[in-house]
Scaffold this active site. Sequence first.
Site, PDB file in Angstrom:
ATOM      1  N   ASP A 257      75.922  24.155 -55.719  1.00  0.00           N
ATOM      2  CA  ASP A 257      74.526  24.063 -55.293  1.00  0.00           C
ATOM      3  C   ASP A 257      73.585  23.830 -56.467  1.00  0.00           C
ATOM      4  O   ASP A 257      72.416  24.207 -56.410  1.00  0.00           O
ATOM      5  CB  ASP A 257      74.126  25.337 -54.554  1.00  0.00           C
ATOM      6  CG  ASP A 257      74.358  26.592 -55.397  1.00  0.00           C
ATOM      7  OD1 ASP A 257      74.787  26.454 -56.570  1.00  0.00           O
ATOM      8  OD2 ASP A 257      74.122  27.704 -54.898  1.00  0.00           O
TER       9      ASP A 257
ATOM     10  N   HIS B 116      61.833  13.296 -64.562  1.00  0.00           N
ATOM     11  CA  HIS B 116      62.703  13.276 -63.392  1.00  0.00           C
ATOM     12  C   HIS B 116      64.043  13.867 -63.805  1.00  0.00           C
ATOM     13  O   HIS B 116      64.762  13.273 -64.603  1.00  0.00           O
ATOM     14  CB  HIS B 116      62.868  11.846 -62.876  1.00  0.00           C
ATOM     15  CG  HIS B 116      61.602  11.220 -62.401  1.00  0.00           C
ATOM     16  ND1 HIS B 116      61.545   9.955 -61.862  1.00  0.00           N
ATOM     17  CD2 HIS B 116      60.326  11.710 -62.368  1.00  0.00           C
ATOM     18  CE1 HIS B 116      60.289   9.679 -61.515  1.00  0.00           C
ATOM     19  NE2 HIS B 116      59.544  10.722 -61.822  1.00  0.00           N
TER      20      HIS B 116
ATOM     21  N   HIS C 127      80.669  20.266 -62.355  1.00  0.00           N
ATOM     22  CA  HIS C 127      80.730  21.569 -61.678  1.00  0.00           C
ATOM     23  C   HIS C 127      81.519  22.573 -62.520  1.00  0.00           C
ATOM     24  O   HIS C 127      82.549  22.236 -63.108  1.00  0.00           O
ATOM     25  CB  HIS C 127      81.395  21.410 -60.310  1.00  0.00           C
ATOM     26  CG  HIS C 127      81.462  22.673 -59.508  1.00  0.00           C
ATOM     27  ND1 HIS C 127      80.403  23.134 -58.760  1.00  0.00           N
ATOM     28  CD2 HIS C 127      82.456  23.573 -59.342  1.00  0.00           C
ATOM     29  CE1 HIS C 127      80.755  24.270 -58.165  1.00  0.00           C
ATOM     30  NE2 HIS C 127      81.998  24.555 -58.507  1.00  0.00           N
TER      31      HIS C 127
ATOM     32  N   CYS D  93      75.958  26.322 -60.173  1.00  0.00           N
ATOM     33  CA  CYS D  93      77.332  26.813 -60.301  1.00  0.00           C
ATOM     34  C   CYS D  93      77.569  27.552 -61.616  1.00  0.00           C
ATOM     35  O   CYS D  93      78.269  28.567 -61.641  1.00  0.00           O
ATOM     36  CB  CYS D  93      78.322  25.675 -60.145  1.00  0.00           C
ATOM     37  SG  CYS D  93      78.037  24.271 -61.248  1.00  0.00           S
TER      38      CYS D  93
END
Length: 298
Positions: A97, A292, A210, A100
Amino acid sequence: SPSLPTYPRLPACPPACTLPACTLAFLSLPANLSLLTMEEDDPELALALAMSLSNEHTSGGGQEASSPTGPAPKRAATSPAGTSSEGKLVRRVVPADNSCLFTAIGCAMEDGAMDRASSLRELVAAILFSTPDRFSEAELGMPLEVYCDKIMGESWGGGIDLAVLSEHFSTEFAVFNIQTQRSAAQRSEQIFGQGQGYKQRVLLIFDGTHYDLLVKQPFEGAPTALDVRIFEVTDDIVLQMARELCLEANRQKQFTDLAKFKLRCLVCQKGLVGEADAQAHAQETAKSGAPHINFAEY
């Protein structure tokens, strides 16, 4: 008969993010490298299973099993130095999400808790803001204020945050990169806090997008309450176990090539290729005062 102790109920894992970057296929590890999830356990069933397996595990001359009338075992215990040959290193998957890294560290340092990401983000930002000379703008990749705002939001964590939390917890964080682990003998892990005199170490595995936590099960089928999440820095055996687990994941191509993966900026919808493009886009848009920094793989 004496009443049995009850293991604490673990929280159910939040639904995984549906973005491809967060849901890479981690479900094909071989049986000897079990992939575990933080699903909610039935405490009574977990206890019965643990007692049964523990008795079977120790019946062949191992240590005597704990009495069922004794206290419930503590979680997040450290492993004695150099004794990780007993037990099995497994991958504890955390929600994908964008938090992690913080969730994995919180799980390790906070006795298995899976809800510490927000508080750890706030902690990192507070430490960085109170020590403005610790990292240069070049190291942060942006002005300090922008980085603190970013890390308080939903941006991915990384090396800066690992360094800050390593010092805060006086703990080494060893990160095993699946993409770069090419042999079991290769010591490719990056250890944050190494050489600082810390006594304990946490193991993390990284696939390019991740982080997950590596833990040791004391025996096959043990409840998650018995996970060993923190190891002594002198434990070289568990480091080798982690390298071998990481190598197997590499052989199965369970990683994202950061130089080639396709991204889309979630702010302006611009298509990008690789980590370098994403960093350049963040720096370019930062010139307007609103960098960004939220991306998704597609």
